[in-house]
Design a protein around this motif. Structure first.
Motif, short mmCIF file in Angstrom:
data_model
loop_
_atom_site.label_atom_id
_atom_site.label_comp_id
_atom_site.label_asym_id
_atom_site.label_seq_id
_atom_site.Cartn_x
_atom_site.Cartn_y
_atom_site.Cartn_z
N ALA A 118 -7.99 2.40 7.90
CA ALA A 118 -6.76 1.70 8.24
C ALA A 118 -6.79 0.26 7.75
N LEU A 119 -7.89 -0.45 8.02
CA LEU A 119 -7.97 -1.87 7.67
C LEU A 119 -8.09 -2.08 6.16
N ALA A 120 -8.77 -1.16 5.49
CA ALA A 120 -8.96 -1.29 4.04
C ALA A 120 -7.96 -0.46 3.25
N SER A 121 -6.90 0.01 3.91
CA SER A 121 -5.97 0.95 3.28
C SER A 121 -5.37 0.43 1.97
N PRO A 122 -4.99 -0.87 1.87
CA PRO A 122 -4.44 -1.32 0.57
C PRO A 122 -5.43 -1.18 -0.58
N PHE A 123 -6.72 -1.48 -0.30
CA PHE A 123 -7.73 -1.40 -1.35
C PHE A 123 -8.10 0.06 -1.65
N ASP A 144 1.57 -5.40 -4.92
CA ASP A 144 2.33 -6.54 -4.43
C ASP A 144 2.38 -6.54 -2.91
N ALA A 145 3.04 -7.55 -2.33
CA ALA A 145 3.08 -7.70 -0.87
C ALA A 145 3.77 -6.51 -0.20
N LYS A 146 4.83 -6.00 -0.81
CA LYS A 146 5.56 -4.87 -0.23
C LYS A 146 4.68 -3.63 -0.15
N ARG A 147 3.95 -3.39 -1.21
CA ARG A 147 3.09 -2.21 -1.23
C ARG A 147 1.94 -2.36 -0.24
N ILE A 148 1.37 -3.57 -0.16
CA ILE A 148 0.29 -3.80 0.80
C ILE A 148 0.78 -3.55 2.22
N MET A 149 1.97 -4.05 2.55
CA MET A 149 2.51 -3.85 3.90
C MET A 149 2.78 -2.38 4.18
N VAL A 153 0.93 -0.30 7.13
CA VAL A 153 1.69 0.34 8.21
C VAL A 153 1.36 1.83 8.28
N MET A 154 1.31 2.48 7.13
CA MET A 154 0.98 3.91 7.13
C MET A 154 -0.45 4.13 7.57
N GLY A 155 -1.34 3.22 7.19
CA GLY A 155 -2.74 3.33 7.62
C GLY A 155 -2.87 3.20 9.12
N MET A 156 -2.15 2.26 9.72
CA MET A 156 -2.19 2.10 11.17
C MET A 156 -1.57 3.30 11.87
N ILE A 209 -0.38 10.54 0.52
CA ILE A 209 0.39 9.47 1.15
C ILE A 209 1.33 8.84 0.14
N ARG A 210 0.85 8.65 -1.08
CA ARG A 210 1.72 8.07 -2.11
C ARG A 210 2.87 8.99 -2.47
N ARG A 211 2.75 10.26 -2.12
CA ARG A 211 3.83 11.22 -2.34
C ARG A 211 4.66 11.43 -1.07
N PHE A 212 4.46 10.55 -0.09
CA PHE A 212 5.21 10.55 1.17
C PHE A 212 5.00 11.82 1.98
N ILE A 213 3.81 12.42 1.86
CA ILE A 213 3.47 13.59 2.68
C ILE A 213 2.94 13.09 4.01
#
Length: 279
Positions: A118-123, A144-149, A153-156, A209-213
């Protein structure tokens, strides 16, 4: 110039697919090394170290006093008036210690996967996307910031659902483990199997997740490919408990899980993303 990785067909049979799945975390390490993806891995490892330190501190502060208090309560509650009764109380205390220690080990591994993921989800998402881009030639989205957020959120959200699912499974297993003589072994085995499948959901699920599953859709893919997913998750959990090596599990499992998903996608065993999104 590096040769492109050709998606692989998984073998037939439970044992063959299990063993094939067990190799993917190691293949993830080889892939990272071959394509020099260490820069992204560094941030993931730093998050792992912080999470591990927090887990150790929480275990020392919470679990040890609770176990000691439980032993004192059992000894003080039951009327120990004979050597036989004292032996039974001692056996019951040891059973509780064994069950709790086994569950703590399993839950610590799960917690490191869930919280660290969850915490490292952007990386992790960036690393997974780079692997998928190399293998499938999919376009890469800037971090970018939008993707990181969105990734955070999905990770949490996955952390919440993963925690709820773990509680729903481990509470009955804990009660099963308290049955003297017959409950400890099956509870431990079932707990490990669940933890392995959960690890597969977390890491093989990154490209999904990137495919919104959604979370339940990812579980459907893992259950449909249970043997290879179990092999992948079992190896991931074993690596988690190896001193120092556990810090590097998240990037290796991320790369390996993405490679596994690419192979499932190429063989038509990853399901329809649009249908799974509505699952």
């Amino acid at each position: 110039m590096l040769e492109p990785r050709v998606p692989r067909q998984l073998p037939q049979g439970f044992i063959g697919r299990f063993l094939a799945g067990a190799r993917y975390p190691f293949e993830g390490f080889s892939f990272i090394k071959e394509h020099r993806l260490w820069s992204v891995c560094l941030w993931i490892v730093l998050v792992d170290i912080v999470v591990f330190a927090a887990l150790v501190a929480a275990t020392i502060v919470l679990v040890k006093p609770l176990l000691a208090a439980a032993g004192t309560y059992i000894a003080g509650t039951f009327a120990v008036q004979s050597e036989f009764a004292a032996g039974l109380v001692g056996i019951l205390t040891w059973i509780i210690w064994i069950v709790v220690v086994l569950l703590v080990l399993g839950l610590s591994g799960i917690a490191l996967v869930l919280v660290g993921q969850a915490l490292a989800s952007p990386f992790l998402d960036t690393l997974s996307e780079k692997v998928e881009n190399i293998v499938l030639r999919t376009p890469e989205t800037p971090l970018d910031a939008k993707r990181i957020m969105r990734a955070f959120v999905m990770g949490m959200s996955d952390l919440v659902w993963g925690t709820v699912t773990s509680i729903a499974v481990y509470v009955p297993l804990f009660l099963l483990g308290l049955i003297p003589g017959v409950g400890t072994v099956p509870a431990s085995i079932l707990g490990y199997v669940f933890a392995a499948l959960l690890a597969a959901v977390e890491f093989v699920g990154l490209p999904m997740i990137r495919r919104f599953i959604n979370y339940s859709g990812r579980w459907r893919v893992i259950r449909a490919n249970a043997a290879v997913s179990l092999g992948f998750g079992a190896t991931t959990l074993v690596l988690l408990i190896i001193p120092a090596a556990g810090f590097f599990v998240l990037p290796f499992a991320t790369a390996g899980g993405t490679l596994l998903y690419c192979d499932l996608l190429a063989s038509g065993k990853a399901g329809d993303p649009r249908a799974l999104e509505r699952a």
